[in-house]
Every structure is written in structure tokens, then in C-alpha cells.
Motif scaffolding. Structure first.
Motif, PDB file in Angstrom:
ATOM      1  N   ASP A 279     141.530  16.144  54.418  1.00 23.84           N
ATOM      2  CA  ASP A 279     140.657  17.232  54.853  1.00 23.84           C
ATOM      3  C   ASP A 279     141.334  18.570  54.642  1.00 23.84           C
ATOM      4  O   ASP A 279     142.562  18.661  54.593  1.00 23.84           O
ATOM      5  CB  ASP A 279     140.318  17.075  56.342  1.00 23.84           C
ATOM      6  CG  ASP A 279     141.560  17.215  57.217  1.00 23.84           C
ATOM      7  OD1 ASP A 279     141.900  18.357  57.591  1.00 23.84           O
ATOM      8  OD2 ASP A 279     142.215  16.190  57.487  1.00 23.84           O
ATOM      9  N   PHE A 280     140.536  19.614  54.524  1.00 26.17           N
ATOM     10  CA  PHE A 280     141.056  20.977  54.455  1.00 26.17           C
ATOM     11  C   PHE A 280     139.948  21.917  54.939  1.00 26.17           C
ATOM     12  O   PHE A 280     138.919  22.058  54.280  1.00 26.17           O
ATOM     13  CB  PHE A 280     141.477  21.334  53.026  1.00 26.17           C
ATOM     14  CG  PHE A 280     142.266  22.624  52.914  1.00 26.17           C
ATOM     15  CD1 PHE A 280     142.662  23.345  54.030  1.00 26.17           C
ATOM     16  CD2 PHE A 280     142.614  23.110  51.667  1.00 26.17           C
ATOM     17  CE1 PHE A 280     143.395  24.524  53.921  1.00 26.17           C
ATOM     18  CE2 PHE A 280     143.349  24.292  51.537  1.00 26.17           C
ATOM     19  CZ  PHE A 280     143.735  25.000  52.662  1.00 26.17           C
TER      20      PHE A 280
ATOM     21  N   GLY B  89     137.762  22.207  48.991  1.00 26.92           N
ATOM     22  CA  GLY B  89     137.500  20.807  48.671  1.00 26.92           C
ATOM     23  C   GLY B  89     138.209  20.318  47.426  1.00 26.92           C
ATOM     24  O   GLY B  89     138.455  19.119  47.268  1.00 26.92           O
ATOM     25  N   VAL B  90     138.578  21.249  46.553  1.00 30.56           N
ATOM     26  CA  VAL B  90     139.299  20.864  45.340  1.00 30.56           C
ATOM     27  C   VAL B  90     140.611  20.152  45.677  1.00 30.56           C
ATOM     28  O   VAL B  90     141.063  19.275  44.920  1.00 30.56           O
ATOM     29  CB  VAL B  90     139.552  22.106  44.448  1.00 30.56           C
ATOM     30  CG1 VAL B  90     140.438  23.119  45.149  1.00 30.56           C
ATOM     31  CG2 VAL B  90     140.146  21.707  43.105  1.00 30.56           C
ATOM     32  N   TYR B  91     141.206  20.466  46.834  1.00 28.60           N
ATOM     33  CA  TYR B  91     142.488  19.839  47.195  1.00 28.60           C
ATOM     34  C   TYR B  91     142.338  18.370  47.582  1.00 28.60           C
ATOM     35  O   TYR B  91     143.017  17.512  46.994  1.00 28.60           O
ATOM     36  CB  TYR B  91     143.162  20.621  48.316  1.00 28.60           C
ATOM     37  CG  TYR B  91     143.750  21.933  47.885  1.00 28.60           C
ATOM     38  CD1 TYR B  91     144.967  21.985  47.208  1.00 28.60           C
ATOM     39  CD2 TYR B  91     143.103  23.130  48.156  1.00 28.60           C
ATOM     40  CE1 TYR B  91     145.517  23.193  46.818  1.00 28.60           C
ATOM     41  CE2 TYR B  91     143.649  24.344  47.769  1.00 28.60           C
ATOM     42  CZ  TYR B  91     144.853  24.373  47.100  1.00 28.60           C
ATOM     43  OH  TYR B  91     145.397  25.570  46.713  1.00 28.60           O
TER      44      TYR B  91
ATOM     45  N   GLY C 213     131.142  17.024  53.768  1.00 29.43           N
ATOM     46  CA  GLY C 213     131.779  15.714  53.788  1.00 29.43           C
ATOM     47  C   GLY C 213     131.480  14.991  52.496  1.00 29.43           C
ATOM     48  O   GLY C 213     130.355  15.043  51.979  1.00 29.43           O
ATOM     49  N   MET C 214     132.495  14.312  51.952  1.00 25.72           N
ATOM     50  CA  MET C 214     132.356  13.618  50.667  1.00 25.72           C
ATOM     51  C   MET C 214     132.804  12.172  50.804  1.00 25.72           C
ATOM     52  O   MET C 214     133.818  11.896  51.453  1.00 25.72           O
ATOM     53  CB  MET C 214     133.213  14.313  49.590  1.00 25.72           C
ATOM     54  CG  MET C 214     132.797  15.740  49.289  1.00 25.72           C
ATOM     55  SD  MET C 214     134.100  16.678  48.421  1.00 25.72           S
ATOM     56  CE  MET C 214     135.086  17.270  49.816  1.00 25.72           C
ATOM     57  N   LEU C 215     132.074  11.283  50.199  1.00 28.30           N
ATOM     58  CA  LEU C 215     132.443   9.868  50.142  1.00 28.30           C
ATOM     59  C   LEU C 215     132.462   9.456  48.678  1.00 28.30           C
ATOM     60  O   LEU C 215     131.425   9.445  48.007  1.00 28.30           O
ATOM     61  CB  LEU C 215     131.441   9.009  50.914  1.00 28.30           C
ATOM     62  CG  LEU C 215     131.685   7.496  50.880  1.00 28.30           C
ATOM     63  CD1 LEU C 215     133.040   7.159  51.505  1.00 28.30           C
ATOM     64  CD2 LEU C 215     130.566   6.748  51.596  1.00 28.30           C
TER      65      LEU C 215
ATOM     66  N   LEU D 247     136.516  12.413  52.405  1.00 30.74           N
ATOM     67  CA  LEU D 247     137.122  13.731  52.277  1.00 30.74           C
ATOM     68  C   LEU D 247     136.231  14.781  52.935  1.00 30.74           C
ATOM     69  O   LEU D 247     135.004  14.611  52.999  1.00 30.74           O
ATOM     70  CB  LEU D 247     137.306  14.082  50.794  1.00 30.74           C
ATOM     71  CG  LEU D 247     137.881  12.981  49.888  1.00 30.74           C
ATOM     72  CD1 LEU D 247     137.819  13.405  48.429  1.00 30.74           C
ATOM     73  CD2 LEU D 247     139.307  12.633  50.306  1.00 30.74           C
ATOM     74  N   SER D 248     136.831  15.864  53.394  1.00 27.82           N
ATOM     75  CA  SER D 248     136.029  16.926  53.986  1.00 27.82           C
ATOM     76  C   SER D 248     136.662  18.280  53.731  1.00 27.82           C
ATOM     77  O   SER D 248     137.869  18.399  53.499  1.00 27.82           O
ATOM     78  CB  SER D 248     135.850  16.704  55.485  1.00 27.82           C
ATOM     79  OG  SER D 248     137.077  16.852  56.172  1.00 27.82           O
TER      80      SER D 248
END
Length: 339
Positions: free
Chosen positions: A160-161, A187-189, A220-222, A233-234
Motif C-alpha cells: 500500500d501507499f 499506485g505505481v509503487y 484498491g487493486m486485485l 494493492l492500494s
């Protein structure tokens, strides 16, 4: 001599394009890096360039980008502009035959990224995304352990970031024309971290809270892979998150504390064994940008046009994933309608 190659017996001479916070941190690190020096800086405002040059003891300051890329004493250009200007700035340098280290997010979308990569490859000029995470020795050690099976087969990656904010409506992070929102800036990280360990995902799902301007405030990403691995990821520009990462495998887990994208340590937990802490060396006291600068120097001295640590095909893959995330959450930039 191979195009772009730097002799071993002299310093790599950097030109810094832009004068914001990331340019300051990069310049500070490069000044302390053996075999490197910053010889020129450029901004769209000459006064800003001169102030920056005076502060860091840089010999030349330019009020236009073209003057920097035309400077014969500049070996490589560091593009530190907001990502909305990366295509133009990096393209200008590459067209002039200057090697480029370009900040992330690499561009606003995958199409722009393909254009830059194609230009670099056609001209035989070095190009690298400034994904400092990929050059960080602690992260490299983490990736090596994962590849060697230290925790078995990867099942989940979590990262997360988020920044607390709030950012006002007039801020660049709220402007679609400037690539605003959390995904490209932050989100790129976590996306790049998942790519480093698992490659490009086969499936992308995402959900987000959007601003009135149409950029993502909280996402939020899955991500999913055919292997069965997933990444949760978030990213956020409305909430400060711990910026941690965890990689879980079938026989163990790796935990990376706050600031995973420039990690100075992590904990390896093998099933049935005591936890092992892996830490960085004393050079980590700098900002951490010295690692990417050193990798660029190594490549230029070898006459290489791409870095094996930050390969251009990998940068393109990350941009495709970021495009897919934005498509899922309904974030469109004006540049997406071009081409």
C-alpha cells in the motif's frame, strides 16, 4: 566508442530537468556519489533554474529544456518533471541523442510509454525509468530470495501507499490533464513491486473513490496470475497508509516495514525457523536515489542502451497494468483520447 558510452576515467555528468522536490533529492544524492556530478539544470523559468543551481553549486542553469539537452557537457538527462510532461521532456532529450533517466510514473499511459521506448530503441539511446525500488540492494536481495524459493511459491503480495491529504481542487493531483489521482503518483509503487516478483498479471480488477474532477482519490487493486498468485494493492491521496509490503509463499513470508519502495530492511520468516532480518549498508543514509544513478552510470560505461534491473519491457508492462486499473475505475485523461 558505443553511442552514449562514458569513459571509465571521468565522472558521469548529469543534467537535471526540473527543479521540484524529487530533483532536489536526486541532486543531493548524486553529489555524494563517487564518479558523478551535476553540471547543468533546466526549468521553464530561468529564475527557478538559477536558484536551484546556486543552492547546489551547479555550473550552468537554463530557462528552457532545449538548451539543457543541447549542452555538449551533459552526458545524461534526469527528467524530474511531473509525469504529465515526461513524454515531451524525455522525447526531446532522446531526439537529441541524450541518454535519459525518466521519473515514474513513466508516462501518462502505455501509448506514450511505447512512443518513448520506440524512439530510444530506434536511435540506440539509453533510456531507463527511475524506478529506484528496482535498484535498491535490499529489494534486490528480497527478489533474489523469492526467486531462489526461500518462501516457496508466491501466493499473495500485499502493498500500500497512501498520503493523508487533503489536496485542494486546484492541486496537480486533482487535475486530469496533469495525470492526477492516486494511481499514477502512488499506485505505481505497489504495482511495480508486484511486477518485480510476479511479472505482468493475467487479470486486473479495481475499485475507487473518484473526485469531482474525475481522478481517483482512493483505489484498491486485485491482480491475478495463472499460477494462482494474487496481489492486493492500494493507493490513496486521502488517507495516510503504512506503506508496507508482505510477500507470502507456501513455505514462509517476507515482511517489509514502512517505506517498502525504498526499503532498508525486511524480515524473512521461513516456516519452522526463527525470523531473519536483512538490512542495508551504511550508504542507505542517503535518500536512496543514488542506486538508480549508479545503475545508469554502470550502463553508460558499458555502452548499454537498457538496464537489466529496470528493463524497458518491464516499464511497458507496468504502464499496461496502470492503464487497465484506470479503465476499471473509470479514470480518463485528455491524453487518452489522442493517437
Amino acid at each position: 566508442m558505443t553511442a552514449g558510452r562514458i569513459p571509465d576515467d571521468r565522472a558521469v555528468r548529469w543534467g537535471v530537468l526540473a527543479t521540484g522536490g524529487i530533483a532536489e533529492r536526486f541532486t543531493s544524492d548524486v553529489r555524494d556519489l563517487p564518479g558523478a556530478e551535476v553540471v547543468a539544470v533546466a526549468s521553464r523559468r530561468e529564475a527557478s533554474a538559477k536558484e536551484f543551481a546556486d543552492r547546489f553549486g551547479i555550473p550552468r542553469a537554463y530557462g528552457e529544456w532545449a538548451a539543457l539537452v543541447a549542452d555538449e557537457e551533459v552526458d545524461v538527462v534526469y527528467v524530474a518533471t511531473p509525469h504529465s510532461a515526461h513524454r515531451a521532456a524525455a522525447g526531446l532529450a532522446l531526439a537529441a541523442g541524450k541518454p535519459v533517466l525518466c521519473e515514474k510514473a513513466f508516462t501518462l499511459n502505455a501509448r506514450e510509454a511505447r512512443e518513448l521506448v520506440s524512439l530510444a530503441r530506434e536511435r540506440g539511446v539509453f533510456l531507463m525509468e527511475a524506478m529506484w525500488t528496482y535498484c535498491n540492494p535490499v529489494v534486490l536481495r528480497l527478489a533474489e530470495l523469492v526467486r531462489d524459493g526461500a518462501i516457496g511459491e508466491i501466493r499473495t503480495v500485499q502493498a500500500d501507499f497512501g498520503l493523508q491529504g487533503p489536496f485542494p481542487a486546484e492541486h496537480r493531483l486533482r487535475d486530469p490533464a496533469l495525470g492526477g489521482g492516486a494511481v499514477l503518483d502512488l499506485g505505481v509503487y505497489p504495482v511495480s513491486f508486484a511486477h518485480l516478483l510476479l511479472g505482468e498479471p493475467d487479470r486486473v480488477q479495481a475499485d475507487a473513490l473518484l473526485s469531482p474532477e474525475g481522478v481517483d482519490l482512493n483505489t484498491g487493486m486485485l491482480l491475478g496470475w495463472e499460477s494462482g498468485a494474487t496481489a492486493l494493492l492500494s493507493c490513496s491521496i486521502t488517507a495516510g497508509t503504512p506503506a508496507t509490503a508482505t510477500v507470502t509463499g507456501t513455505t514462509g513470508r517476507i515482511d517489509v516495514p514502512s517505506g517498502f519502495f525504498h526499503a532498508d530492511r525486511f524480515v524473512l520468516r521461513r516456516n519452522g525457523s526463527e525470523p531473519e532480518e536483512i538490512t542495508a549498508g551504511p550508504e542507505a543514509t542517503l535518500h536512496g536515489l543514488q542506486y538508480e544513478a549508479a545503475e545508469v552510470a554502470r550502463c553508460l560505461r558499458a555502452g548499454a542502451t537498457e538496464s537489466p534491473l529496470v528493463p524497458l519491457d518491464g516499464t511497458l508492462a507496468v504502464m499496461r497494468t496502470l492503464d487497465a486499473v484506470r479503465e476499471r475505475i473509470g479514470v480518463r485523461y485528455p491524453v487518452d483520447l489522442e493517437g
